[in-house]
Write a protein that holds these residues in place. Structure first.
Motif, short mmCIF file in Angstrom:
data_model
loop_
_atom_site.label_atom_id
_atom_site.label_comp_id
_atom_site.label_asym_id
_atom_site.label_seq_id
_atom_site.Cartn_x
_atom_site.Cartn_y
_atom_site.Cartn_z
N TYR A 246 43.18 47.95 37.37
CA TYR A 246 42.66 47.44 38.66
C TYR A 246 42.40 48.77 40.05
CZ TYR A 246 39.88 45.23 42.48
OH TYR A 246 38.99 44.41 42.66
N ASP A 247 43.53 49.20 40.66
CA ASP A 247 43.97 49.48 41.53
C ASP A 247 42.84 50.83 41.44
OD1 ASP A 247 45.21 47.60 42.95
OD2 ASP A 247 47.20 48.78 42.88
N THR A 248 43.34 51.37 40.26
CA THR A 248 43.45 53.50 39.95
C THR A 248 41.58 53.57 40.15
OG1 THR A 248 45.26 53.73 38.81
CG2 THR A 248 43.63 54.79 37.82
N VAL A 249 41.32 52.22 39.13
CA VAL A 249 39.97 52.12 39.05
C VAL A 249 39.03 52.51 40.27
CG1 VAL A 249 38.07 50.58 37.52
CG2 VAL A 249 39.75 51.03 36.58
N VAL A 250 39.28 51.40 41.35
CA VAL A 250 38.89 50.59 42.53
C VAL A 250 38.71 52.63 43.19
CG1 VAL A 250 39.22 49.97 44.55
CG2 VAL A 250 39.16 48.42 42.32
N LYS A 251 39.58 52.77 43.45
CA LYS A 251 40.47 54.53 44.00
C LYS A 251 39.33 55.62 43.65
CE LYS A 251 44.82 52.77 45.53
NZ LYS A 251 46.32 53.70 45.02
N VAL B 80 32.25 58.46 40.90
CA VAL B 80 32.44 58.34 39.39
C VAL B 80 32.76 56.95 38.80
CG1 VAL B 80 33.12 59.94 37.13
CG2 VAL B 80 32.23 60.97 39.32
N GLU B 81 32.10 56.45 37.56
CA GLU B 81 32.28 55.34 37.47
C GLU B 81 33.42 55.65 36.24
OE1 GLU B 81 30.04 52.63 32.99
OE2 GLU B 81 29.18 54.72 34.34
N ALA B 82 34.25 54.37 36.32
CA ALA B 82 35.69 53.58 35.77
C ALA B 82 35.31 52.85 34.69
CB ALA B 82 36.20 54.34 37.39
N ALA B 83 36.32 53.10 34.38
CA ALA B 83 36.55 52.53 33.36
C ALA B 83 37.96 51.70 32.21
CB ALA B 83 35.51 52.18 31.55
N PRO B 84 38.35 50.44 32.80
CA PRO B 84 39.95 50.25 32.91
C PRO B 84 39.69 49.78 30.85
CG PRO B 84 38.25 47.89 34.04
CD PRO B 84 37.15 49.62 33.52
N HIS B 85 40.99 50.09 30.94
CA HIS B 85 41.46 49.50 29.67
C HIS B 85 41.50 47.80 29.67
CE1 HIS B 85 42.19 53.97 27.63
NE2 HIS B 85 41.15 53.38 27.98
N LEU B 86 41.40 47.03 28.68
CA LEU B 86 41.31 45.73 29.01
C LEU B 86 42.37 45.93 27.04
CD1 LEU B 86 41.28 43.47 30.43
CD2 LEU B 86 38.85 42.71 29.44
N THR B 87 43.38 44.88 27.65
CA THR B 87 44.03 44.77 25.78
C THR B 87 43.80 42.91 26.17
OG1 THR B 87 46.51 44.99 26.97
CG2 THR B 87 44.96 46.72 25.95
N CYS B 88 44.66 42.34 24.72
CA CYS B 88 44.88 41.97 24.48
C CYS B 88 46.04 40.61 24.32
CB CYS B 88 43.50 40.27 23.19
SG CYS B 88 44.04 40.79 21.99
N VAL B 89 46.66 42.07 24.05
CA VAL B 89 48.23 41.43 24.47
C VAL B 89 48.63 40.82 24.90
CG1 VAL B 89 51.03 42.32 23.33
CG2 VAL B 89 48.70 43.75 22.23
N GLY B 90 48.83 39.26 24.72
CA GLY B 90 49.82 38.30 24.91
C GLY B 90 48.74 37.81 26.41
N SER B 91 47.93 37.81 26.37
CA SER B 91 46.95 36.73 27.31
C SER B 91 46.16 36.12 26.82
CB SER B 91 45.97 38.47 27.33
OG SER B 91 46.14 38.96 27.97
N THR B 92 45.63 35.08 27.88
CA THR B 92 45.36 33.60 27.13
C THR B 92 43.70 34.35 27.59
OG1 THR B 92 45.74 33.02 29.37
CG2 THR B 92 47.21 32.56 28.34
N ARG B 93 42.98 33.42 27.45
CA ARG B 93 41.72 33.45 27.73
C ARG B 93 41.19 33.49 29.16
NH1 ARG B 93 37.94 31.92 23.43
NH2 ARG B 93 36.45 30.98 24.38
N ALA B 94 42.19 32.64 29.44
CA ALA B 94 42.42 32.20 31.49
C ALA B 94 42.66 33.44 31.86
CB ALA B 94 42.69 30.99 31.57
N ASN B 95 43.32 33.91 31.69
CA ASN B 95 44.12 35.42 32.24
C ASN B 95 42.98 36.60 32.09
OD1 ASN B 95 45.69 38.03 31.22
ND2 ASN B 95 46.27 37.44 33.37
N ILE B 96 42.33 36.61 30.68
CA ILE B 96 41.18 37.31 30.48
C ILE B 96 39.56 37.29 31.12
CG2 ILE B 96 39.12 38.41 28.47
CD1 ILE B 96 42.39 40.23 28.84
N ALA B 97 39.81 35.86 30.79
CA ALA B 97 38.45 35.21 31.76
C ALA B 97 38.49 36.08 33.25
CB ALA B 97 37.93 34.20 31.91
N ALA C 231 34.03 43.78 41.25
CA ALA C 231 34.17 45.11 41.15
C ALA C 231 33.13 46.40 41.74
CB ALA C 231 36.28 46.30 41.57
N GLY C 232 32.11 45.75 40.17
CA GLY C 232 31.12 46.52 40.11
C GLY C 232 31.31 47.50 38.58
N VAL C 233 32.54 46.85 38.15
CA VAL C 233 32.93 47.86 37.05
C VAL C 233 31.41 47.32 35.29
CG1 VAL C 233 34.50 47.91 35.19
CG2 VAL C 233 35.25 48.25 37.35
#
Length: 285
Positions: free
Chosen positions: A53-58, A65-82, A91-93
């Motif tokens: 997140y910090d790198t994307v914003v910076k 230039v547009e920045a796109a975060p990698h989002l992974t689902c390993v070990g994640s919950t629906r609430a966490n991903i949401a 943040a405008g992503v």
């Protein structure tokens, strides 16, 4: 060269104070050629999501230039991903690279631990909760995922990601253009029409490229491996040889209709920019 071809760069969040200090200059050099966007990775199991997140914003703040975060689902919950998706949207992503992510070393199954098991489930959840607010990109594996059980099953995983709502795909790195074109033919036969961007990694050393290829299941052709091994103690000659190899690969891909290239920079500007210059890629006005 087709105007629709796009070029983008991958970064990873710095893991050391030295890396943090160096990154702004690296990003500025890469941003000067006006890529379509930067993607930003994170570690296994979501270990560096705050860094992502910090790198994307910076990147966006310092370059525009547009920045796109990698989002992974390993070990994640629906609430966490949401919560992460909302944070990025606030943040405008507008672009997400949706991945299953690296499994823990002890994993016995290709199914990820957590409430999402495969990337197609993550893609579907993003579409379900945010509609078309994000452009979603997914991974493609022309030579099969390193943990895949077989090419047919592996391709079905890709099909499910497309059917779940992916807009485009980025391939794993490869050095055999035929593997990419074969994958594109399989997509055409399956009526999967999303753009499949070719992932490219400059060659900067013998041991590191062998390690990268081994870890991601990419074939390093024997003739390339042997030449690199022979040149490993002559850095300038190795860099020149690697540049020639990857330049020819990129030229073949672009002439063959690849919709673009995604450069795995490993947080280094010079190797990618040498390749960019060698290819005489356009800089948008």
């Amino acid at each position: 060269m087709a105007q629709t071809q796009s070029f983008s760069f991958e970064l990873f969040p710095p893991r050391t104070p030295e890396g943090v200090a160096k990154l702004p200059a690296i990003v500025a050099q890469l941003a000067a050629v006006k890529p379509k966007y930067f993607s930003v990775t994170h570690g296994a199991g979501g270990s560096t999501q705050d860094g992502t997140y910090d790198t994307v914003v910076k990147v966006v703040e310092h370059t525009g230039v547009e920045a796109a975060p990698h989002l992974t689902c390993v070990g994640s919950t629906r609430a966490n991903i949401a919560a992460l998706l909302q944070r990025y949207r606030d943040a405008g992503v507008k672009r997400i690279v949706a991945l299953r992510g690296d499994l823990p070393a002890t994993a016995m199954s290709p199914s990820a631990p957590g409430e999402f098991h495969y990337a197609n489930e993550l893609v579907g959840f993003i579409r379900e909760t945010h509609g078309d607010a994000f452009e979603i990109e997914v991974a493609a594996y022309p030579e099969m995922h390193p943990q895949g059980s077989g090419p047919i099953v592996d391709f079905e995983h890709f099909r499910r990601k497309v059917e779940a709502g992916a807009d485009a795909a980025i391939t794993q790195l490869f050095y055999n253009a035929d593997s990419y074109f074969d994958f594109i033919e399989r997509c055409a036969k399956a009526k999967l029409t999303i753009p499949v961007i070719a992932g490219v990694m400059p060659i900067t050393g013998f041991q590191n490229i062998v390690r990268f290829c081994t870890s991601c299941g990419a074939d390093l052709p024997r003739w390339i491996r042997l030449r690199l091994e022979e040149l490993q103690d002559d850095k300038p000659a190795l860099l020149d040889f690697g540049l020639d190899v990857v330049t020819r690969l990129c030229e073949t891909l672009l002439k063959g209709g690849a919709p673009g290239l995604h450069f795995y920079t490993i947080n280094q500007a010079e190797p990618t920019l040498r390749l960019w210059k060698n290819l005489a890629l356009p800089v948008p006005v």
